[in-house]
Scaffold this active site. Structure first.
Site, PDB file in Angstrom:
ATOM      1  N   SER A  22      26.890  41.279 -28.135  1.00  0.00           N
ATOM      2  CA  SER A  22      28.185  41.709 -27.600  1.00  0.00           C
ATOM      3  C   SER A  22      28.064  42.808 -26.534  1.00  0.00           C
ATOM      4  CB  SER A  22      29.091  42.175 -28.742  1.00  0.00           C
ATOM      5  OG  SER A  22      29.406  41.073 -29.549  1.00  0.00           O
ATOM      6  N   LYS A  71      34.419  41.844 -41.753  1.00  0.00           N
ATOM      7  CA  LYS A  71      35.636  41.241 -41.190  1.00  0.00           C
ATOM      8  C   LYS A  71      36.811  41.170 -42.169  1.00  0.00           C
ATOM      9  CE  LYS A  71      33.348  38.356 -37.748  1.00  0.00           C
ATOM     10  NZ  LYS A  71      33.231  37.023 -37.159  1.00  0.00           N
ATOM     11  N   ASP A 107      38.032  34.780 -33.041  1.00  0.00           N
ATOM     12  CA  ASP A 107      36.976  33.784 -33.302  1.00  0.00           C
ATOM     13  C   ASP A 107      37.485  32.351 -33.124  1.00  0.00           C
ATOM     14  OD1 ASP A 107      34.917  35.561 -33.864  1.00  0.00           O
ATOM     15  OD2 ASP A 107      35.436  35.694 -35.984  1.00  0.00           O
ATOM     16  N   GLY A 134      32.868  29.881 -46.002  1.00  0.00           N
ATOM     17  CA  GLY A 134      32.892  31.341 -46.039  1.00  0.00           C
ATOM     18  C   GLY A 134      33.864  31.895 -45.008  1.00  0.00           C
ATOM     19  N   GLY A 135      33.596  33.124 -44.589  1.00  0.00           N
ATOM     20  CA  GLY A 135      34.473  33.815 -43.636  1.00  0.00           C
ATOM     21  C   GLY A 135      34.564  33.077 -42.312  1.00  0.00           C
ATOM     22  N   ALA A 136      33.452  32.509 -41.850  1.00  0.00           N
ATOM     23  CA  ALA A 136      33.460  31.825 -40.557  1.00  0.00           C
ATOM     24  C   ALA A 136      34.412  30.629 -40.605  1.00  0.00           C
ATOM     25  CB  ALA A 136      32.050  31.376 -40.203  1.00  0.00           C
ATOM     26  N   THR A 158      29.230  25.231 -52.901  1.00  0.00           N
ATOM     27  CA  THR A 158      30.101  25.629 -54.007  1.00  0.00           C
ATOM     28  C   THR A 158      31.487  25.060 -53.700  1.00  0.00           C
ATOM     29  OG1 THR A 158      28.859  27.687 -53.975  1.00  0.00           O
ATOM     30  CG2 THR A 158      30.837  27.637 -55.369  1.00  0.00           C
ATOM     31  N   GLY A 245      26.358  27.877 -30.859  1.00  0.00           N
ATOM     32  CA  GLY A 245      27.607  28.597 -30.615  1.00  0.00           C
ATOM     33  C   GLY A 245      27.612  29.701 -29.575  1.00  0.00           C
TER      34      GLY A 245
HETATM   35  P1  ATR Z   1      30.192  33.801 -43.183  1.00  0.00           P
HETATM   36  O1  ATR Z   1      31.116  34.963 -43.049  1.00  0.00           O
HETATM   37  O2  ATR Z   1      29.084  33.737 -42.152  1.00  0.00           O
HETATM   38  O3  ATR Z   1      30.918  32.500 -43.306  1.00  0.00           O
HETATM   39  P2  ATR Z   1      29.794  33.872 -46.043  1.00  0.00           P
HETATM   40  O4  ATR Z   1      31.225  34.186 -46.224  1.00  0.00           O
HETATM   41  O5  ATR Z   1      28.775  34.593 -46.839  1.00  0.00           O
HETATM   42  O6  ATR Z   1      29.347  34.073 -44.533  1.00  0.00           O
HETATM   43  O7  ATR Z   1      29.613  32.282 -46.263  1.00  0.00           O
HETATM   44  C1  ATR Z   1      28.368  31.682 -46.159  1.00  0.00           C
HETATM   45  C2  ATR Z   1      28.532  30.161 -46.258  1.00  0.00           C
HETATM   46  O8  ATR Z   1      27.254  29.557 -46.071  1.00  0.00           O
HETATM   47  C3  ATR Z   1      29.013  29.689 -47.617  1.00  0.00           C
HETATM   48  O9  ATR Z   1      29.760  28.506 -47.456  1.00  0.00           O
HETATM   49  C4  ATR Z   1      27.691  29.377 -48.342  1.00  0.00           C
HETATM   50  O10 ATR Z   1      27.788  28.431 -49.375  1.00  0.00           O
HETATM   51  P3  ATR Z   1      28.252  28.880 -50.859  1.00  0.00           P
HETATM   52  O11 ATR Z   1      29.734  29.111 -50.770  1.00  0.00           O
HETATM   53  O12 ATR Z   1      27.875  27.742 -51.717  1.00  0.00           O
HETATM   54  O13 ATR Z   1      27.484  30.140 -51.158  1.00  0.00           O
HETATM   55  C5  ATR Z   1      26.910  28.775 -47.213  1.00  0.00           C
HETATM   56  N1  ATR Z   1      25.457  28.861 -47.418  1.00  0.00           N
HETATM   57  C6  ATR Z   1      24.659  29.922 -47.243  1.00  0.00           C
HETATM   58  N2  ATR Z   1      23.374  29.618 -47.513  1.00  0.00           N
HETATM   59  C7  ATR Z   1      23.375  28.311 -47.896  1.00  0.00           C
HETATM   60  C8  ATR Z   1      22.359  27.393 -48.297  1.00  0.00           C
HETATM   61  N3  ATR Z   1      21.077  27.746 -48.370  1.00  0.00           N
HETATM   62  N4  ATR Z   1      22.735  26.138 -48.608  1.00  0.00           N
HETATM   63  C9  ATR Z   1      24.018  25.753 -48.527  1.00  0.00           C
HETATM   64  N5  ATR Z   1      25.037  26.565 -48.148  1.00  0.00           N
HETATM   65  C10 ATR Z   1      24.709  27.829 -47.834  1.00  0.00           C
END
Ligand code: ATR
Length: 278
Positions: A22, A71, A107, A134-136, A158, A245
């Site tokens: 950034s 965030k 975003d 997740g957050g993204a 999950t 991205g």
């Molecule tokens: P962000 O803000 O970057 O989205 P986050 O909120 O921690 O970060 O979310 C991470 C995402 O990546 C989640 O969907 C996570 O899956 P889970 O909800 O099952 O934890 C996914 N993720 C991270 N590492 C992973 C892996 N090795 N295999 C599959 N999904 C993964």
């Protein structure tokens, strides 16, 4: 008498943050538009977020970008939140107006601009799959549904997390949730977006191969000096195109810059420069 020029201060707060591009992007925007400003890299641990934000404000800071992992937490500090940030449940841009803190999220619009303007990907009527919940994902689901896709499925390791997001957004459009191994494939996907953070650890989870066809545009929200694990996986599985991205990064920055300075920078040369230097 000596005069002192006070330069408007901005920055990005994260943990970790040293990898952030950034500062480079905002310096290029400032140069291009003739804006006098400085932009700092601010490493802030979660426990220190409130103190750091308030100190930045007190010492004349004008605005901040907020990145991982702050965030969501930063929402508690804002006096006013934009509708898009509130819907996303995440803030990536702060504006200091007098004693008030305003929170926004650029975003989603950043991704849309990259897909729509830079990459010419048609979203209306398309079938979209998002990997990760997740957050993204929260940040991009609302803006994507506004483009009226035919379907939007969130697949996650999950599944409960994907289901919660789908339930939150079901009033905005046709959204569903599933596991990686149960992705519906009755119709081919036009767009598959990787929003997991797996690539950051160099991991390639068992992404659903059957979701990729020669028609599928694959987009990784992550970006790197070399191809990310997902972008390599997508290319190897026959995707029509596989893109990282960088464009979203530059476009979300441009949106923040415009909010702060009232001037819209031209993103094309900056994006070119970032990719050349990547
Ligand atoms: P962000 O803000 O970057 O989205 P986050 O909120 O921690 O970060 O979310 C991470 C995402 O990546 C989640 O969907 C996570 O899956 P889970 O909800 O099952 O934890 C996914 N993720 C991270 N590492 C992973 C892996 N090795 N295999 C599959 N999904 C993964």
């Amino acid at each position: 008498m000596a005069t002192t020029t006070v330069i408007d201060r901005y920055g990005v707060m994260g943990h970790p943050v040293s990898h952030s591009r950034s500062p480079v992007i905002h310096r290029l925007f400032a140069l291009q538009t003739g804006q006098k400003m400085q932009y700092e890299l601010l490493h802030v641990a979660p426990d220190n977020l409130e103190t750091a934000v308030r100190q930045f404000q007190r010492t004349g800071g004008k605005g901040l970008n907020i990145t991982v992992p702050h965030k969501r937490a930063v929402i508690n500090l804002v006096d006013l939140i934009s509708e898009r940030a509130s819907t996303a449940g995440a803030v990536n841009t702060l504006v200091f107006r007098g004693s008030e803190i305003h929170g926004d999220n650029t975003d989603g619009i950043g991704l849309l601009r990259d897909l729509d303007v830079n990459l010419d990907v048609a979203l209306e009527g398309s079938n979209i799959l998002i990997l990760g919940a997740g957050g993204a994902t929260r940040g991009i689901v609302g803006p994507l549904l506004e483009m009226q896709p035919r379907s939007l499925c969130i697949a996650n390791r999950t599944v409960d997390k994907a289901e919660v997001i789908a339930a939150n957004f079901e009033r905005y459009g046709p959204i569903s949730a599933c596991r990686f191994d149960a992705v519906p494939v009755d119709e081919p996907y036009d767009l598959v977006i990787n929003a997991t953070s797996a690539g950051l650890q160099g991991e390639t989870p068992p992404y659903p191969e059957e979701a990729i066809s020669g028609e599928t545009f694959c987009y990784d929200l992550s970006y790197g000096l070399s191809p990310t694990p997902f972008s390599t996986w997508a290319r190897d599985h026959g995707a029509a195109r596989s893109v990282m991205g960088w464009g979203m990064l530059v476009e979300q920055a441009a949106e923040s810059f415009e909010i702060w300075r009232g001037v819209r920078p031209d993103t094309v040369p900056v994006l070119k420069q970032m990719q050349i230097n990547a």
